[in-house]
Design a protein around this motif. Structure first.
Motif, PDB file in Angstrom:
ATOM      1  N   ILE A   1       0.808  -0.707   0.179  1.00  0.00           N
ATOM      2  CA  ILE A   1       0.148  -0.167  -0.067  1.00  0.00           C
ATOM      3  C   ILE A   1       1.048   0.995   0.328  1.00  0.00           C
ATOM      4  O   ILE A   1       0.467   2.181  -0.313  1.00  0.00           O
ATOM      5  N   ASP A   2       2.049   0.805   0.925  1.00  0.00           N
ATOM      6  CA  ASP A   2       2.447   1.928   0.799  1.00  0.00           C
ATOM      7  C   ASP A   2       3.905   2.582  -0.672  1.00  0.00           C
ATOM      8  O   ASP A   2       4.116   4.211  -1.204  1.00  0.00           O
ATOM      9  N   ILE A   3       3.820   1.658  -0.947  1.00  0.00           N
ATOM     10  CA  ILE A   3       4.180   1.661  -2.927  1.00  0.00           C
ATOM     11  C   ILE A   3       3.523   1.859  -3.528  1.00  0.00           C
ATOM     12  O   ILE A   3       3.976   3.069  -4.429  1.00  0.00           O
ATOM     13  N   VAL A   4       2.361   1.842  -3.646  1.00  0.00           N
ATOM     14  CA  VAL A   4       1.134   2.343  -4.501  1.00  0.00           C
ATOM     15  C   VAL A   4       1.299   4.429  -3.789  1.00  0.00           C
ATOM     16  O   VAL A   4       1.015   4.683  -4.910  1.00  0.00           O
ATOM     17  N   ASN A   5       1.196   4.121  -2.821  1.00  0.00           N
ATOM     18  CA  ASN A   5       0.852   5.421  -2.691  1.00  0.00           C
ATOM     19  C   ASN A   5       2.609   6.378  -3.160  1.00  0.00           C
ATOM     20  O   ASN A   5       2.139   7.429  -3.061  1.00  0.00           O
ATOM     21  N   CYS A   6       3.353   5.644  -3.011  1.00  0.00           N
ATOM     22  CA  CYS A   6       4.697   6.239  -3.391  1.00  0.00           C
ATOM     23  C   CYS A   6       4.576   6.921  -4.111  1.00  0.00           C
ATOM     24  O   CYS A   6       4.891   7.787  -5.337  1.00  0.00           O
ATOM     25  N   THR A   7       4.448   5.412  -5.394  1.00  0.00           N
ATOM     26  CA  THR A   7       4.448   5.412  -6.817  1.00  0.00           C
ATOM     27  C   THR A   7       3.323   6.834  -7.492  1.00  0.00           C
ATOM     28  O   THR A   7       3.542   7.427  -8.446  1.00  0.00           O
ATOM     29  N   GLU A   8       2.286   7.081  -6.939  1.00  0.00           N
ATOM     30  CA  GLU A   8       1.593   7.889  -7.303  1.00  0.00           C
ATOM     31  C   GLU A   8       1.568   8.973  -7.095  1.00  0.00           C
ATOM     32  O   GLU A   8       1.754  10.291  -8.215  1.00  0.00           O
ATOM     33  N   LYS A   9       2.846   9.640  -5.920  1.00  0.00           N
ATOM     34  CA  LYS A   9       3.287  10.767  -5.800  1.00  0.00           C
ATOM     35  C   LYS A   9       4.439  10.789  -7.040  1.00  0.00           C
ATOM     36  O   LYS A   9       4.754  12.102  -7.472  1.00  0.00           O
TER      37      LYS A   9
END
Length: 474
Positions: free
Chosen positions: A398-406
């Protein structure tokens, strides 16, 4: 009858060791020469620009040496012509931006320090022979202390540290030598002229002869770092049935992203000095590259933690893993595809229009996983030690998805600031037919790489969705 003494045995042993050393010396020298030649060849093949840079430095030094060898030029400049040679040695760098930055720093610092040194020398003369050395020493102390303190400012140190260093040196040399030398003006003129000649030759040769642009290197490094993260998220597991070491080294490419900050900041600093070239126009948004690099490193830290958990010996419960496996697979795949699309867009300087749908799919899967984790996963008598591994992996994804969005937002902002070309997202009928044909093939024959994250250490015989037989296991 003679008896061999211990001393004679020791001499014989020493003689044999010395003889063996001299006998093996040619073989060691030959092996060393072969090893050095092999390393030299490998170094040149890794980046052929290194050979070109070496030739350019030799050419610049040969040209400025004419001021010392050619008699008419030597009559005009004298021993000061050696400053041109010194300038080439210290100014010529690998990239155009680094060379231009150091050259301008040296020229401007020499000009400013020379003018201030002449002014200080003229002012000190007004105080007579006794007061002149005292005042000159005071001027040297003030400028050296002030300039050294200014060098501690981060922004000034990043761009003008070399210039301040030359300013301190030039002011001190002119002030001190002016006390004994009556022709201080001529000395300053010759020194400034030779430094300008040396710096100009470095800049001209660096730009005209196969230039190496720091901005282009920064552009490619940012794209390559995102590709390395995508390789991990889209690649099969390195621990499935003892995969090869080649796969492990391929997956660990993201680790180089963790230590890329200093290199990116140096390239961005050099790129600001460079003129317009290629698709990089005046006032190109180099700071935005640093923003993308910082967010890429944040994602790399999450991936590093995820890799540690996937290679852990702690096993998760199969019944829990089967419930979250589909969401984890979707998040990993779509994040990897998004990062690869962003890398391709940055490399080609085109607007990555297809990255938004991919990150949207990953966000939907992450939202579903969050709702599931908050609802019915836990029971009152659940073993937390058996639950923690799967929850940790899900949380990291989930954190990786958030970082990818940034990262996506930063790349889209870069595309807007740098005016990347827009690509028509429409798909031709031929491509759509190809996609329909692939959907009818067996799962193992589809050419699209897929990833399945299995947390219980066993293969899932029926992986959810259109996935291949390539898995990430724990």
């Amino acid at each position: 009858m003679e008896i061999d003494s211990p001393a004679s045995h020791e001499k014989a042993s020493l003689f044999s060791r010395v003889w063996w050393w001299f006998e093996a010396l040619p073989k060691r020298l030959t092996a060393k020469v072969i090893e050095t030649a092999s390393n030299t060849k490998r170094l040149a093949q890794d980046d052929t620009r290194r050979v070109t840079h070496s030739i350019k430095v030799g050419l610049a030094l040969s040209l400025v040496s004419l001021f010392y060898y050619y008699q008419p030029l030597y009559d005009n400049f004298g021993v000061s012509a050696m400053w041109a040679v010194m300038t080439v040695v210290v100014v010529f760098e690998f990239s155009v931006g680094a060379t231009l930055g150091k050259g301008l720093n040296r020229a401007l610092a020499t000009l400013l320090a020379g003018a201030l040194g002449l002014g200080a020398h003229h002012l000190a003369n007004l105080f007579g022979h006794k007061g002149e050395p005292i005042l000159l020493g005071l001027f040297v102390f003030i400028q050296a202390a002030t300039s050294t303190f200014v060098r501690f400012f981060p922004k000034i140190k990043a761009r003008y540290d070399y210039g301040l260093l030359i300013f301190i040196l030039t002011f001190s040399l002119i002030s001190v030598s002016g006390f004994r030398d009556a022709e201080i003006l001529e000395l300053a003129h010759k020194r400034l002229s030779t430094i300008l000649i040396g710096g100009s030759s470095c800049v001209i040769i660096s730009i005209l002869v196969r230039p190496v642009w720091a901005g282009e290197d920064l552009h490619n490094v940012i794209a390559l770092n995102m590709e390395k993260l995508a390789n991990f998220l889209e690649h099969p597991s390195v621990i499935e049935n003892g995969d090869s070491n080649d796969d492990k080294s391929f997956l660990q490419g993201y680790k180089s992203v963790l230590n890329s900050k200093s290199n990116e900041e140096s390239l961005a600093n050099f790129a600001r000095w460079e003129p317009c070239h290629g698709q990089f126009h005046f006032r190109h948004p180099w700071k935005q590259y640093l923003t993308i690099g910082n967010r890429t490193r944040e994602c790399a830290y999450r991936i590093d933690a995820l890799s540690g958990h996937l290679n852990s010996d702690i096993q998760a419960k199969p019944e829990i893993c089967s419930k979250i496996q589909e969401a984890c697979t979707t998040m990993s795949l779509e994040s990897g595809k998004c990062l690869r699309e962003l890398a391709c867009g940055v490399r080609a300087m085109t607007h990555p229009s297809s990255a938004k749908p991919q990150i949207s799919k990953a966000k939907i899967a992450a939202k579903k996983l969050k709702l599931f984790l908050k609802s019915s996963l836990w029971e009152q008598d659940a073993d937390l030690l058996a639950v923690i591994p799967s929850v940790t992996v899900a949380s990291l994804l989930i954190d990786i998805v958030n970082c990818t969005e940034k990262i996506t937002d930063s790349v889209l902002e870069l595309a807007s600031l740098a005016h990347f070309e827009s690509v028509d997202p429409t798909v031709s009928p031929e491509k759509s037919q190809v996609g329909q044909g692939e959907s009818d093939k067996p799962l193992t024959e589809i050419a699209c790489p897929q990833v399945v994250i299995i947390l219980d250490g066993s293969e899932n015989e029926n992986p959810p969705g259109p996935l291949t037989n390539r898995h990430i296991e724990m």
